[in-house]
Design a protein around this motif. Sequence first.
Motif, PDB file in Angstrom:
ATOM      1  N   UNK A 115       7.470  21.817  -8.264  1.00  0.00           N
ATOM      2  CA  UNK A 115       7.521  20.364  -8.186  1.00  0.00           C
ATOM      3  C   UNK A 115       6.307  19.768  -8.869  1.00  0.00           C
ATOM      4  N   UNK A 116       6.261  18.448  -8.880  1.00  0.00           N
ATOM      5  CA  UNK A 116       5.190  17.753  -9.577  1.00  0.00           C
ATOM      6  C   UNK A 116       3.922  17.622  -8.741  1.00  0.00           C
ATOM      7  N   UNK A 117       4.038  17.896  -7.470  1.00  0.00           N
ATOM      8  CA  UNK A 117       2.886  17.840  -6.575  1.00  0.00           C
ATOM      9  C   UNK A 117       2.793  16.523  -5.833  1.00  0.00           C
ATOM     10  N   UNK A 118       2.191  16.580  -4.665  1.00  0.00           N
ATOM     11  CA  UNK A 118       1.929  15.378  -3.861  1.00  0.00           C
ATOM     12  C   UNK A 118       0.528  15.486  -3.273  1.00  0.00           C
ATOM     13  N   UNK A 119      -0.228  14.405  -3.352  1.00  0.00           N
ATOM     14  CA  UNK A 119      -1.631  14.424  -2.936  1.00  0.00           C
ATOM     15  C   UNK A 119      -1.759  14.238  -1.425  1.00  0.00           C
ATOM     16  N   UNK A 120      -2.585  15.071  -0.832  1.00  0.00           N
ATOM     17  CA  UNK A 120      -2.940  14.937   0.584  1.00  0.00           C
ATOM     18  C   UNK A 120      -4.446  14.713   0.659  1.00  0.00           C
ATOM     19  N   UNK A 121      -4.848  13.624   1.307  1.00  0.00           N
ATOM     20  CA  UNK A 121      -6.264  13.312   1.448  1.00  0.00           C
ATOM     21  C   UNK A 121      -6.577  13.156   2.935  1.00  0.00           C
ATOM     22  N   UNK A 122      -7.515  13.950   3.416  1.00  0.00           N
ATOM     23  CA  UNK A 122      -7.908  13.910   4.817  1.00  0.00           C
ATOM     24  C   UNK A 122      -9.364  13.474   4.891  1.00  0.00           C
ATOM     25  N   UNK A 123      -9.590  12.361   5.572  1.00  0.00           N
ATOM     26  CA  UNK A 123     -10.949  11.839   5.676  1.00  0.00           C
ATOM     27  C   UNK A 123     -11.555  12.250   7.014  1.00  0.00           C
ATOM     28  N   UNK A 124     -12.839  12.575   6.966  1.00  0.00           N
ATOM     29  CA  UNK A 124     -13.504  13.040   8.194  1.00  0.00           C
ATOM     30  C   UNK A 124     -14.199  11.900   8.898  1.00  0.00           C
TER      31      UNK A 124
END
Length: 124
Positions: A115-124
């Motif tokens: 797939x083209x990818x999907x961004x996951x961003x986890x902030x602390x």
Amino acid sequence: QEQLVESGGGSVQAGGSLRLSCAASGFARNIYCMNWFRQLPGKMREGVASIYQNGTTRYADAVKGRFTISQGSVKSMLYLDMNSLKAEDTGMYYCAASGNIACLSGDLQYFKFWGQGTQVTVSS
């Protein structure tokens, strides 16, 4: 034409949850492995979770107990439920499929469909 399309990425605070989805279409061949991979900033793409033709699942140590891979009742959908997310889970997530039995090794080279990818961003 075989196609994989991810969705469900986004931004979340540490400790939160996300569900990634991957819609597969156009596959007429036997698929042995459906995997989620990720690429963390500055690192090589790595395997996260696998589900095999017989339903067996396998996880990377870094996500074991927090992530769950599954398929829908219609096997054209692949999911990754991510719980207790950490800042170090931040990256691009990809689903991939393989019709090569060697994919059981988890080696990226045996995965022809991405797939083209999907961004996951986890902030602390």
